[in-house]
Design a protein around this motif. Sequence first.
Motif, PDB file in Angstrom:
ATOM      1  N   SER A   1      -0.613  -0.296 -16.833  1.00 49.94           N
ATOM      2  CA  SER A   1      -2.001  -0.741 -16.746  1.00 49.94           C
ATOM      3  C   SER A   1      -2.832   0.177 -15.866  1.00 49.94           C
ATOM      4  O   SER A   1      -2.447   0.516 -14.749  1.00 49.94           O
ATOM      5  CB  SER A   1      -2.041  -2.163 -16.179  1.00 49.94           C
ATOM      6  N   GLY A   2      -3.979   0.558 -16.410  1.00 52.52           N
ATOM      7  CA  GLY A   2      -4.873   1.431 -15.639  1.00 52.52           C
ATOM      8  C   GLY A   2      -5.315   0.753 -14.355  1.00 52.52           C
ATOM      9  O   GLY A   2      -5.361   1.365 -13.298  1.00 52.52           O
ATOM     10  N   ARG A   3      -5.620  -0.511 -14.421  1.00 53.12           N
ATOM     11  CA  ARG A   3      -6.099  -1.253 -13.255  1.00 53.12           C
ATOM     12  C   ARG A   3      -5.046  -1.303 -12.163  1.00 53.12           C
ATOM     13  O   ARG A   3      -5.364  -1.445 -10.996  1.00 53.12           O
ATOM     14  CB  ARG A   3      -6.463  -2.701 -13.639  1.00 53.12           C
ATOM     15  N   ASP A   4      -3.800  -1.260 -12.579  1.00 56.75           N
ATOM     16  CA  ASP A   4      -2.746  -1.411 -11.570  1.00 56.75           C
ATOM     17  C   ASP A   4      -2.030  -0.089 -11.303  1.00 56.75           C
ATOM     18  O   ASP A   4      -0.904  -0.066 -10.852  1.00 56.75           O
ATOM     19  CB  ASP A   4      -1.750  -2.485 -12.020  1.00 56.75           C
ATOM     20  N   GLN A   5      -2.732   0.994 -11.580  1.00 54.09           N
ATOM     21  CA  GLN A   5      -2.100   2.302 -11.365  1.00 54.09           C
ATOM     22  C   GLN A   5      -1.798   2.516  -9.883  1.00 54.09           C
ATOM     23  O   GLN A   5      -2.609   2.231  -9.017  1.00 54.09           O
ATOM     24  CB  GLN A   5      -3.050   3.392 -11.847  1.00 54.09           C
ATOM     25  N   ILE A   6      -0.617   2.977  -9.647  1.00 53.08           N
ATOM     26  CA  ILE A   6      -0.198   3.180  -8.256  1.00 53.08           C
ATOM     27  C   ILE A   6      -0.029   4.665  -7.991  1.00 53.08           C
ATOM     28  O   ILE A   6       0.606   5.377  -8.748  1.00 53.08           O
ATOM     29  CB  ILE A   6       1.146   2.461  -8.002  1.00 53.08           C
ATOM     30  N   ARG A   7      -0.600   5.115  -6.938  1.00 59.04           N
ATOM     31  CA  ARG A   7      -0.437   6.521  -6.554  1.00 59.04           C
ATOM     32  C   ARG A   7      -0.039   6.594  -5.098  1.00 59.04           C
ATOM     33  O   ARG A   7      -0.614   5.911  -4.270  1.00 59.04           O
ATOM     34  CB  ARG A   7      -1.757   7.271  -6.693  1.00 59.04           C
TER      35      ARG A   7
ATOM     36  N   MET B   1      -2.999  14.389   5.042  1.00 61.79           N
ATOM     37  CA  MET B   1      -3.624  13.187   4.482  1.00 61.79           C
ATOM     38  C   MET B   1      -2.733  12.615   3.379  1.00 61.79           C
ATOM     39  O   MET B   1      -2.311  13.335   2.481  1.00 61.79           O
ATOM     40  CB  MET B   1      -4.987  13.560   3.903  1.00 61.79           C
ATOM     41  N   THR B   2      -2.412  11.333   3.487  1.00 64.24           N
ATOM     42  CA  THR B   2      -1.606  10.672   2.458  1.00 64.24           C
ATOM     43  C   THR B   2      -2.326   9.418   1.986  1.00 64.24           C
ATOM     44  O   THR B   2      -2.856   8.673   2.810  1.00 64.24           O
ATOM     45  CB  THR B   2      -0.225  10.275   3.031  1.00 64.24           C
ATOM     46  N   VAL B   3      -2.318   9.200   0.673  1.00 63.87           N
ATOM     47  CA  VAL B   3      -3.034   8.059   0.104  1.00 63.87           C
ATOM     48  C   VAL B   3      -2.046   7.137  -0.606  1.00 63.87           C
ATOM     49  O   VAL B   3      -1.227   7.599  -1.404  1.00 63.87           O
ATOM     50  CB  VAL B   3      -4.096   8.535  -0.911  1.00 63.87           C
ATOM     51  N   PHE B   4      -2.116   5.863  -0.296  1.00 63.80           N
ATOM     52  CA  PHE B   4      -1.376   4.834  -1.028  1.00 63.80           C
ATOM     53  C   PHE B   4      -2.435   4.003  -1.759  1.00 63.80           C
ATOM     54  O   PHE B   4      -3.240   3.337  -1.127  1.00 63.80           O
ATOM     55  CB  PHE B   4      -0.575   3.947  -0.071  1.00 63.80           C
ATOM     56  N   GLU B   5      -2.402   4.068  -3.074  1.00 61.98           N
ATOM     57  CA  GLU B   5      -3.499   3.479  -3.843  1.00 61.98           C
ATOM     58  C   GLU B   5      -2.959   2.596  -4.965  1.00 61.98           C
ATOM     59  O   GLU B   5      -2.043   2.996  -5.698  1.00 61.98           O
ATOM     60  CB  GLU B   5      -4.337   4.630  -4.443  1.00 61.98           C
ATOM     61  N   ARG B   6      -3.497   1.373  -5.057  1.00 61.59           N
ATOM     62  CA  ARG B   6      -3.278   0.544  -6.262  1.00 61.59           C
ATOM     63  C   ARG B   6      -4.665   0.222  -6.762  1.00 61.59           C
ATOM     64  O   ARG B   6      -5.349  -0.630  -6.189  1.00 61.59           O
ATOM     65  CB  ARG B   6      -2.570  -0.764  -5.909  1.00 61.59           C
ATOM     66  N   ARG B   7      -5.072   0.931  -7.796  1.00 57.57           N
ATOM     67  CA  ARG B   7      -6.467   0.792  -8.237  1.00 57.57           C
ATOM     68  C   ARG B   7      -6.817  -0.654  -8.521  1.00 57.57           C
ATOM     69  O   ARG B   7      -6.076  -1.374  -9.169  1.00 57.57           O
ATOM     70  CB  ARG B   7      -6.711   1.624  -9.487  1.00 57.57           C
ATOM     71  N   GLY B   8      -7.962  -1.043  -8.024  1.00 55.29           N
ATOM     72  CA  GLY B   8      -8.414  -2.420  -8.215  1.00 55.29           C
ATOM     73  C   GLY B   8      -7.841  -3.376  -7.186  1.00 55.29           C
ATOM     74  O   GLY B   8      -8.306  -4.513  -7.069  1.00 55.29           O
ATOM     75  N   ASN B   9      -6.866  -2.900  -6.432  1.00 56.75           N
ATOM     76  CA  ASN B   9      -6.240  -3.794  -5.439  1.00 56.75           C
ATOM     77  C   ASN B   9      -6.338  -3.259  -4.010  1.00 56.75           C
ATOM     78  O   ASN B   9      -6.666  -4.002  -3.083  1.00 56.75           O
ATOM     79  CB  ASN B   9      -4.774  -4.028  -5.804  1.00 56.75           C
ATOM     80  N   ARG B  10      -6.068  -1.967  -3.824  1.00 56.35           N
ATOM     81  CA  ARG B  10      -6.084  -1.428  -2.455  1.00 56.35           C
ATOM     82  C   ARG B  10      -6.173   0.088  -2.433  1.00 56.35           C
ATOM     83  O   ARG B  10      -5.720   0.769  -3.355  1.00 56.35           O
ATOM     84  CB  ARG B  10      -4.828  -1.844  -1.698  1.00 56.35           C
TER      85      ARG B  10
ATOM     86  N   GLY C   1      -6.471   3.651   7.496  1.00 55.41           N
ATOM     87  CA  GLY C   1      -7.650   2.877   7.114  1.00 55.41           C
ATOM     88  C   GLY C   1      -7.669   2.597   5.636  1.00 55.41           C
ATOM     89  O   GLY C   1      -6.911   3.187   4.860  1.00 55.41           O
ATOM     90  N   GLY C   2      -8.550   1.709   5.247  1.00 55.88           N
ATOM     91  CA  GLY C   2      -8.698   1.409   3.824  1.00 55.88           C
ATOM     92  C   GLY C   2      -9.129  -0.018   3.609  1.00 55.88           C
ATOM     93  O   GLY C   2      -9.711  -0.657   4.498  1.00 55.88           O
ATOM     94  N   GLN C   3      -8.809  -0.523   2.440  1.00 55.53           N
ATOM     95  CA  GLN C   3      -9.248  -1.870   2.084  1.00 55.53           C
ATOM     96  C   GLN C   3      -8.267  -2.489   1.096  1.00 55.53           C
ATOM     97  O   GLN C   3      -7.769  -1.818   0.190  1.00 55.53           O
ATOM     98  CB  GLN C   3     -10.651  -1.814   1.452  1.00 55.53           C
ATOM     99  N   ILE C   4      -7.991  -3.762   1.308  1.00 54.43           N
ATOM    100  CA  ILE C   4      -7.155  -4.550   0.394  1.00 54.43           C
ATOM    101  C   ILE C   4      -8.016  -5.696  -0.126  1.00 54.43           C
ATOM    102  O   ILE C   4      -8.808  -6.268   0.639  1.00 54.43           O
ATOM    103  CB  ILE C   4      -5.901  -5.099   1.129  1.00 54.43           C
ATOM    104  N   VAL C   5      -7.874  -6.015  -1.403  1.00 55.57           N
ATOM    105  CA  VAL C   5      -8.679  -7.087  -2.008  1.00 55.57           C
ATOM    106  C   VAL C   5      -8.651  -8.341  -1.131  1.00 55.57           C
ATOM    107  O   VAL C   5      -7.580  -8.753  -0.672  1.00 55.57           O
ATOM    108  CB  VAL C   5      -8.157  -7.398  -3.426  1.00 55.57           C
TER     109      VAL C   5
END
Lengths: 313, 313
Positions: free
Chosen positions: A36-42, A105-114, A189-193
Amino acid sequence: MLTCLRRELLVSEDSSTGAVTGPQTSSVSLVLAKASGRDQIRIGTAHPARQPPTSSWWHCGRGSIAQKAQRVTYCVGAILEKGMIFASDSRTNAGVDNFAKFCKMTVFERRGNRVVVLLSSGNLAGTQAVISVLTQRCTDGDAATNLLGARTMFDVVTLVSDATRDIEKRDAGYLEENNIRFNASFIVGGQIVGEPIRLFRTYAEGNFIEAGSETPFLQTGETKYGKPILDRVLTQRTPLADATKCVLVSFDSTMRSNLSVGMPIDLICYERDSFEVQWRRRFDEGDTYFTALSDEWGEGVRQVFRHLPELRW
Amino acid sequence: MLTCLRRELLVSEDSSTGAVTGPQTSSVSLVLAKASGRDQIRIGTAHPARQPPTSSWWHCGRGSIAQKAQRVTYCVGAILEKGMIFASDSRTNAGVDNFAKFCKMTVFERRGNRVVVLLSSGNLAGTQAVISVLTQRCTDGDAATNLLGARTMFDVVTLVSDATRDIEKRDAGYLEENNIRFNASFIVGGQIVGEPIRLFRTYAEGNFIEAGSETPFLQTGETKYGKPILDRVLTQRTPLADATKCVLVSFDSTMRSNLSVGMPIDLICYERDSFEVQWRRRFDEGDTYFTALSDEWGEGVRQVFRHLPELRW
């Protein structure tokens, strides 16, 4: 608190810990992509680590070798009404005759979630190990205990702290045999739903602070040269575009004064409630925009001086 | 060279050396006036030392107590085509709960013949003793071996160096018994008839450097916050009026970030070949000009940001 801040002074990409002489693979390049695109994890460094050693580390009149060797790295995180800015340099050194580039710099990303961004300071072996542990934990074990599953940003930074302490437990004794102090700290830093944007800074001991409304930015490493301009310009209401320019000028000031802080600069601008990294840029040496910004800033500042009131003695 | 620069990091108005708890008389207030106006001799602090302890040394979010306690004092000397600028703050501390004000600027002047300005950094007992020795030597002994008679500025700074080593010889052993390091360093600049203007900076060990054409300013103490603006603006061709504003903004930036650098600021602008101090000013807290300068600078800088090119991601 005194202990933490004392430790802050020691932030450095330290030498003898295998920093530059170890294997040159990027330890944080894992990318998981779900269907799922919305739940893509990087998960990954902002850009793959590169490794041509830089030359010309010495420059007449810019301060002491000893001083520089103690303070490489410059990282800034800013938290504003409209979003967040993250920026890190890429210089590491093992002694004064061995400089190299590593992405911090390291990014933990779940699109649409965090979106969670980490900026690393400390000896490279330590920070890389912490990032690797955090990355591996994203694929094993309980989701609630990894950065992609944690419920809040407070939980996220606690996990970073735990990983830092785990690596310290493993390495510190061996380092101390050679009078090297374990040292790894992070801007997180960042944001979680369900939560607002939040910004933290961990210390080598694993404790951490959170940015408040009166302190819209946190720095690590060689913080002093670049702080006055952040102090003068950044408030919570600063637009993201202006804050981006301000952070880049802060890097320019720092790099002019401390040659052990060096390009490329990794930059992320996160828009509040977007839950994805839309704007990311790497500025390498000779970057046209960065050069223009630096030149126009210099000229602008000199013009401001010409118009300031003259002193009547 | 490494040794000197390492020492530079330790510059501080140190505690337990009698700095604030000792007698509060100004040790450098001797003024000798000969009959002839042209040969008038003045030795003294720019202003008499004053001693109300300052309050409110702690401020949330401005860095660590430990850090501040290590770096009080900010002094700048600038050497330009048209003359020289000297500026020093007045903050000293003996621990974090005992701050006071002492003038760190001393002038040795023979009108029509020479102006020599000293800016002091280090523990107050040490710097005061050095200044007292230099002052006493102006009234005793061979004119060629005191600051009012020395032939060149190189000879002047050598005399400062000798006096520093004399005091170190006398005090260092006693200080070391309490783990205190003797520390006194100076910015020394001015002009003697027959020579161009010259600017030096001595280290605690007594060795010294001279500013060259590519380094038009020297700093001591808490140098980092205020350096970027000097780097951007000061060149040898900067007019004295602009350089004065620039040095004051550099102080403003430093005081915003490090509360242990504090007002009053003592300022001298020396015009080349004038052989007298025509322009001298002390800026105390709430000074109208300084406040306006700070405000207009802040507003000017924010305007420059608004006009800088925006980043295209």
